[in-house]
Design a protein around this motif. Structure first.
Motif, PDB file in Angstrom:
ATOM      1  N   THR A  78      28.454  28.947  30.461  1.00  0.00           N
ATOM      2  CA  THR A  78      28.453  30.349  30.033  1.00  0.00           C
ATOM      3  C   THR A  78      29.803  30.960  30.366  1.00  0.00           C
ATOM      4  OG1 THR A  78      26.085  30.513  30.422  1.00  0.00           O
ATOM      5  CG2 THR A  78      27.295  32.581  30.267  1.00  0.00           C
TER       6      THR A  78
ATOM      7  N   SER B  90      32.366  34.564  29.860  1.00  0.00           N
ATOM      8  CA  SER B  90      32.325  35.999  29.586  1.00  0.00           C
ATOM      9  C   SER B  90      33.707  36.461  29.136  1.00  0.00           C
ATOM     10  CB  SER B  90      31.890  36.775  30.830  1.00  0.00           C
ATOM     11  OG  SER B  90      32.830  36.618  31.866  1.00  0.00           O
ATOM     12  N   TYR B  91      33.700  37.510  28.317  1.00  0.00           N
ATOM     13  CA  TYR B  91      34.953  38.092  27.845  1.00  0.00           C
ATOM     14  C   TYR B  91      34.694  39.564  27.498  1.00  0.00           C
ATOM     15  CZ  TYR B  91      32.840  37.068  23.288  1.00  0.00           C
ATOM     16  OH  TYR B  91      31.980  37.003  22.215  1.00  0.00           O
TER      17      TYR B  91
ATOM     18  N   LYS C 240      31.511  43.845  28.545  1.00  0.00           N
ATOM     19  CA  LYS C 240      31.530  42.439  28.927  1.00  0.00           C
ATOM     20  C   LYS C 240      30.467  41.705  28.115  1.00  0.00           C
ATOM     21  CE  LYS C 240      32.222  39.697  33.022  1.00  0.00           C
ATOM     22  NZ  LYS C 240      32.289  39.718  34.478  1.00  0.00           N
TER      23      LYS C 240
ATOM     24  N   TYR D 279      28.724  37.902  27.047  1.00  0.00           N
ATOM     25  CA  TYR D 279      28.499  36.545  27.533  1.00  0.00           C
ATOM     26  C   TYR D 279      28.209  35.624  26.354  1.00  0.00           C
ATOM     27  CZ  TYR D 279      28.142  38.689  32.113  1.00  0.00           C
ATOM     28  OH  TYR D 279      28.416  39.387  33.260  1.00  0.00           O
TER      29      TYR D 279
END
Length: 134
Positions: A78, A80-81, A87, A89
């Motif tokens: 996983t 995130s960005y 945010k 995922y």
């Protein structure tokens, strides 16, 4: 962290090269069939984002197409960005192994007969022309 999936490729794989490494990405659909409370047959499909690197990615680029049935081993990852100040995922399967199942006869577009094997009898083999008691 290990996952094993058998499913069908949902879209044509996308293969790129980044930092000298081939990367293939595609979606894989896995399905299960069950009877609901009223006894009706239901099918539930899950979609998985798959990514492969290196030699396997090269194989995918050459031989894997939408609809193909694959066995995949890998790990769940996983990331995130940030997107629009939120945010986000994303979960994907990073593949380590892949096996392709043979295509059904109805899926091939040519009239090529399937390969045949030549079996040479060995000493002690049963003669297929003998009458067998079973």
């Amino acid at each position: 962290n290990k996952v094993m999936l058998i499913g069908r490729v949902g879209k044509e794989p996308e293969t790129i090269e980044a930092s000298g490494t081939r990367i293939s990405k595609f979606s894989l659909a896995t399905s299960e069939t069950f009877n609901d409370k009223s006894g009706e047959k239901q099918t539930k499909t899950e979609w998985h984002n798959i990514v492969f690197f290196g030699k396997i990615a090269e194989t995918i680029e050459k031989y894997v197409n939408k609809g193909d049935l694959l066995y995949i081993e890998g790990k769940i990852e996983t990331k995130s960005y940030m997107k629009d100040d939120k945010k986000v995922y994303a979960t994907q399967i990073v593949g380590a192994k892949m096996n392709m199942f043979p295509k059904a006869k109805t899926e091939t577009n040519d009239n090529t007969p399937p390969p045949t094997a030549q079996i040479t009898p060995q000493a002690g083999d049963i003669d297929p022309n003998d009458d067998l008691p079973f």
